[in-house]
Design a protein around this motif. Structure first.
Motif, mmCIF file in Angstrom:
data_model
loop_
_atom_site.group_PDB
_atom_site.id
_atom_site.type_symbol
_atom_site.label_atom_id
_atom_site.label_comp_id
_atom_site.label_asym_id
_atom_site.label_seq_id
_atom_site.Cartn_x
_atom_site.Cartn_y
_atom_site.Cartn_z
ATOM 1 N N LEU A 1 33.669 33.026 42.125
ATOM 2 C CA LEU A 1 32.822 33.423 43.241
ATOM 3 C C LEU A 1 33.859 33.493 44.602
ATOM 4 C CD1 LEU A 1 29.936 31.119 42.806
ATOM 5 C CD2 LEU A 1 29.818 33.499 42.722
ATOM 6 N N VAL A 2 34.867 32.885 44.545
ATOM 7 C CA VAL A 2 35.859 32.799 45.668
ATOM 8 C C VAL A 2 36.874 33.979 45.595
ATOM 9 C CG1 VAL A 2 37.657 31.552 46.810
ATOM 10 C CG2 VAL A 2 35.739 30.543 46.049
ATOM 11 N N SER A 3 37.452 34.002 44.292
ATOM 12 C CA SER A 3 38.473 35.121 44.185
ATOM 13 C C SER A 3 38.168 36.335 43.973
ATOM 14 C CB SER A 3 39.373 34.648 42.619
ATOM 15 O OG SER A 3 38.398 34.542 41.594
ATOM 16 N N VAL A 4 37.184 36.924 43.261
ATOM 17 C CA VAL A 4 36.608 38.330 43.272
ATOM 18 C C VAL A 4 36.284 38.648 44.456
ATOM 19 C CG1 VAL A 4 34.756 39.925 42.275
ATOM 20 C CG2 VAL A 4 35.653 37.878 41.004
ATOM 21 N N PRO A 5 35.771 38.267 45.445
ATOM 22 C CA PRO A 5 35.693 38.889 46.832
ATOM 23 C C PRO A 5 37.052 39.077 47.705
ATOM 24 C CG PRO A 5 33.683 37.085 46.552
ATOM 25 C CD PRO A 5 34.780 37.033 45.621
ATOM 26 N N LEU A 6 37.797 38.172 47.306
ATOM 27 C CA LEU A 6 39.207 38.219 47.935
ATOM 28 C C LEU A 6 40.103 39.517 47.342
ATOM 29 C CD1 LEU A 6 40.224 34.410 48.096
ATOM 30 C CD2 LEU A 6 39.527 35.965 50.030
ATOM 31 N N ALA A 7 39.648 39.530 45.958
ATOM 32 C CA ALA A 7 40.467 40.942 45.313
ATOM 33 C C ALA A 7 39.904 42.060 45.821
ATOM 34 C CB ALA A 7 40.294 40.752 43.709
ATOM 35 N N LEU A 8 38.509 42.141 46.000
ATOM 36 C CA LEU A 8 37.938 43.477 46.313
ATOM 37 C C LEU A 8 38.097 43.828 47.895
ATOM 38 C CD1 LEU A 8 34.283 42.671 44.834
ATOM 39 C CD2 LEU A 8 36.033 44.327 44.112
ATOM 40 N N VAL A 9 38.322 42.851 48.724
ATOM 41 C CA VAL A 9 38.709 43.117 49.896
ATOM 42 C C VAL A 9 40.195 43.418 50.112
ATOM 43 C CG1 VAL A 9 36.674 42.092 51.050
ATOM 44 C CG2 VAL A 9 39.008 41.131 50.905
ATOM 45 N N GLY A 10 41.153 43.218 49.033
ATOM 46 C CA GLY A 10 42.394 43.564 49.168
ATOM 47 C C GLY A 10 43.356 42.428 49.625
ATOM 48 N N TRP A 11 42.787 41.286 49.825
ATOM 49 C CA TRP A 11 43.486 39.991 50.205
ATOM 50 C C TRP A 11 44.223 39.258 49.201
ATOM 51 C CZ3 TRP A 11 39.567 37.522 53.868
ATOM 52 C CH2 TRP A 11 39.332 38.511 55.172
#
Length: 816
Positions: free
Chosen positions: A744-754
């Motif tokens: 839940l935490v890492s997928v959004p970070l990967a999607l936004v390029g962070w």
């Protein structure tokens, strides 16, 4: 009677021409040899004399849950295979096969053709396989880590230099150097990822190696295209290179897998060690005095063998010569050695800690307690609880969602910032790999099963651990469960005092009579005579024993009787416990119609409560469990037992149907019930209970119906079992919660390029390692040892450790 013969291979099976897949002709002969099969195969009797082989295979190359499914599919496609169960965490398989249609070598070839290693599960081969795989894993990690450091050195200038500080030619040279160093990482170090992905796709499955391999391949191809195309060339892959990220996350993943494999080996170690106890060869003493060394599989009933200190007994037997101390922890969970001498029985798999002994073989193969334990361990090593099967089902659709998400991220970022599209897609592929989801639960279950096995508690059904956490009622049988299988003297009640005889002399006469009988009550009275032994037992004359009545003998010129109330002329009204009477001949002819007897003492007996029963019941109640006693005994002893233990309720004179109905009523109220029993009459209710627990001394039918077998016969181990179940389920839920939170935490970070790919690889590796180490907390508890030792503690411990460290079972499977 000799050990069961190993069925010969069916001559009608297809002949082998040339070297088959993965095995040479020599290796095929070694694997299919009867001596080799005897170690890893159990033969099951079927209808009309047909036999089915149940073979244990050791597997290699398993890295995720999907691997287990691939191997199962490959085995089930072999003609003659009836059942295949694979546990990826334990790296074991159990296969049931028809010897008339296939061979073990064919099973091994099928697994190897699917791309995995397979070997007969023997101690020597297990050690060799672990050593080989560990060596290969370390070499891959070394290559990846070494190349990563060099690539990072070449990539650093691009990160720290200002625009214009480095010429275009120098940048291109650094890229070429990074590419050269990345090639061995992709082709050698990352080989297991590509092999696993290919195997899964070939079986039309999607495993966790698929997104990892896709991420590695896409990153390498994109970086290579940018390198070959030059700094100014534009392509669908962009102009950036990611060799540093590529080598870094391959290194992290390999390091994590190496640690995971060793952690999983530790989790299965306690269970695995139970199966490694038999020696590979034994000394057999021949009738002419010669000694020959033979494989344990060649022993027959009646053989006389010598077992040296530090060796395990190869079969059940009776000691003929010598005295020693034996470690029976495998059977009872008790770490204190026990004394064994001439006439005593010893069991296969137990360790001789003291001195050499000679014994006669009385049981072999499936008839030994050791083989029954091995069958339970096989089940624990290969069973996948329904909870884990559900997790495996989730993993497949989740991986398809990962691929779709990565593709969607690539398409979106092509519109936002094409140069970063590949980087974001690769990060999504890597960070969302559900390794933590599939690793955490099986490792925790295996660690818990191993910890319990060290205490002498064997799980026949791993699902029982989860079910135990829902149990609110524990139902006990009385005789043989809460009590031992022997009676103890509870009361010696004087009834009258004869002339010229004191109480000590009267008791000595009773003890002398009891010592001459094998009746259970007489034996219990004789066992309590230690305190009176100093007075000496009188000589008996004219001894007779009347079946169903008692004994009669002459002592000091008078006739005495020990036995039932009617036999001794006593009144048994109001006596609620089992009892015997001692009577002396009164007036009249002892053999005539005027016979009269004077009862002197009534000995009452009671069941012997297990030493830890009261404390265990109190601990279970403190944990929130309600306790109930269901017994077929009379109301008075059942009520006394319930009061002594503080049980929540009790019922007497229960038939098997009454017990079954009582459990069914509780279940109808929505309550989960655990049943603890030991007799054949307990088998129906054990089958009905949500969790069934049988004692080690229980009848074979009761054990067959039980989910858990307490080999130690300690009621206190039920507390350990319940606590372990609660901790196991708690840790499994922690692991699943962590895996969910991580995504839940890492997928959004990967999607936004962070989240760059190297950091995504580190996160995935650390996440998997975290859940494995969390699960291994269940394996850290140690069995409490008893300080008192027939051997000095240090000496006994040294002998035990030396024996356990020796490779145990094995035969000619080398190279297989």
């Amino acid at each position: 009677m000799s050990a069961p013969a190993v069925p010969a291979a069916d001559p009608s099976l297809p002949a082998r021409s040339g070297a088959p897949v993965g095995l040479t002709e020599t290796q095929v002969a070694a694997v299919d040899a009867p001596s080799s099969l005897a170690v890893c195969t159990q033969w099951l009797e079927g209808p009309e004399g047909a036999r089915t082989g149940r073979t244990r295979l050791l597997l290699g190359g398993i890295h995720c849950a999907a691997c287990a499914g691939v191997i199962e599919g490959a085995l089930l496609r072999v003609d003659g295979v009836r059942l295949a169960e694979v546990n990826g965490a334990a790296e074991r398989a159990v296969v049931e096969w028809d010897p008339a249609r296939t061979r073990v070598s064919t099973l091994i070839e099928a697994v190897r053709a699917a791309g995995y290693g397979a070997f007969p599960d023997t101690g020597a081969e297990a050690v060799a396989l672990a050593r080989r795989e560990s060596r290969r894993a370390i070499w891959r990690l070394f290559v990846a880590a070494f190349c990563m450091m060099q690539v990072m050195m070449y990539a650093t200038p691009a990160y720290v230099a200002e625009p214009g500080d480095i010429s275009v030619d120098m940048v291109q040279l650094l890229r070429w150097a990074s590419w050269v160093l990345s090639v061995p990482v992709v082709l050698f170090a990352a080989g297991p990822f590509f092999q696993g992905a290919w195997r899964a796709l070939r079986e039309r499955r999607i495993g966790m190696d698929v997104p990892v391999s896709l991420g590695i391949a896409v990153t390498f191809v994109a970086s290579s295209a940018a390198t070959f195309g030059g700094l100014q060339a534009a392509s669908v892959f962009g102009r950036e290179v990611y060799f540093d990220s590529l080598t870094m996350f391959v290194s992290f993943l390999l390091a994590a897998r190496l640690l995971e494999s060793r952690a999983r080996a530790r989790a299965a170690q306690s269970l695995d060690a139970v199966m490694r106890r038999l020696p590979d060869a034994v000394e057999r003493l021949l009738a002419d005095g010669r000694v020959e060394r033979v494989p344990a599989a060649e022993l027959v009933l009646g053989d006389v063998i010598r077992v040296h200190a530090g060796q395990a007994f190869a079969a059940d037997g009776e000691v003929l010569d010598g005295r020693t101390q034996v470690d029976e922890a495998m059977l009872t969970g008790e770490s204190r050695p026990v004394e064994r001498g001439p006439g005593d029985a010893v069991s296969a798999g137990c360790l001789n800690l003291g001195s050499p002994v000679t014994l006669r073989v009385t049981q072999l193969g499936a008839q030994t307690r050791f083989q029954r334990i091995v069958a339970l361990v096989e089940r624990a090593l290969t069973e996948r609880p329904s909870f884990l099967v559900s997790v495996d089902r989730i993993a497949g659709p989740f991986l398809w969602a990962v691929l779709a998400l990565a593709l969607g991220a690539y398409v979106v970022w092509l519109q936002i910032e094409p140069a970063r599209a590949i980087e974001v897609a690769v990060a999504v592929l890597i960070v969302t790999c559900p390794c933590a989801l599939s690793l955490g639960a099986p490792v925790a279950w295996l660690a818990a099963a191993g910890n319990l096995a060290r205490r002498g508690v064997l799980l026949q059904r791993l699902d029982a651990l989860e079910a135990l956490t829902r149990v609110r009622h524990v139902v006990f049988d009385k005789t043989g469960t809460l009590t031992e299988d022997r009676l103890a003297l509870a009361l010696a009640q004087p009834l009258s005092q004869p002339d010229r005889l004191d109480a000590t002399r009267v008791r000595a006469i009773a003890d002398a009579l009891a010592a001459r009988s094998r009746h259970p009550l007489a034996r219990a009275l004789s066992a309590s005579a230690d305190a009176h032994a100093s007075a000496g037992l009188p000589a008996l004359a004219d001894l007779i024993e009347q079946a169903g009545a008692g004994l009669q003998a002459r002592v000091d010129g008078r006739t005495w009787r020990l036995g039932s109330a009617a036999w001794c002329g006593a009144d048994e009204a109001g006596v609620e416990r089992p009892a015997v009477w001692l009577a002396m001949q009164g007036e009249g002819d002892a053999h005539g119609p005027g016979e009269r007897w004077q009862p002197l003492v009534r000995f009452e007996f009671d069941e012997t409560l297990r030493a830890d029963a009261a404390a265990a019941v109190a601990s279970l109640q403190a944990a929130g469990l309600r306790t109930l006693l269901l017994s077929g005994d009379q109301p008075a002893p059942v009520a006394r037992m319930a009061a002594k233990l503080g049980l929540g309720g009790h019922r007497a004179r229960c038939t098997p149907q009454d017990k079954l109905d009582a459990v069914a009523v509780l279940q109808a109220q929505g309550e989960a019930v655990a049943m603890v029993g030991d007799g054949i009459n307990d088998a129906p209710v054990l089958a009905r209970a949500d969790v069934s627990i049988a004692m080690g001394s229980a009848a074979a039918l009761a054990q067959a119906r039980a989910d858990v077998i307490v080999l130690s016969d300690r009621i206190g181990d039920l507390v350990v079992l319940h606590d372990t179940a609660v901790r196991t389920v708690r840790i499994v839920r922690q692991n699943l919660a962590w895996a969910l939170l991580y995504n839940l935490v890492s997928v959004p970070l990967a999607l936004v390029g962070w989240l760059p790919p190297w950091l995504a690889g580190l996160g995935m590796a650390l996440s998997s390692l975290l859940v494995v180490l969390n699960g291994l907390r269940l394996a850290r508890d140690r069995v409490r040892s008893t300080p008192a030792h027939p051997l000095p503690a240090q000496e006994a411990g040294a002998v035990r450790e030396a024996a356990l460290e020796q490779p145990a079972v094995m035969t000619a499977t080398s190279g297989a």
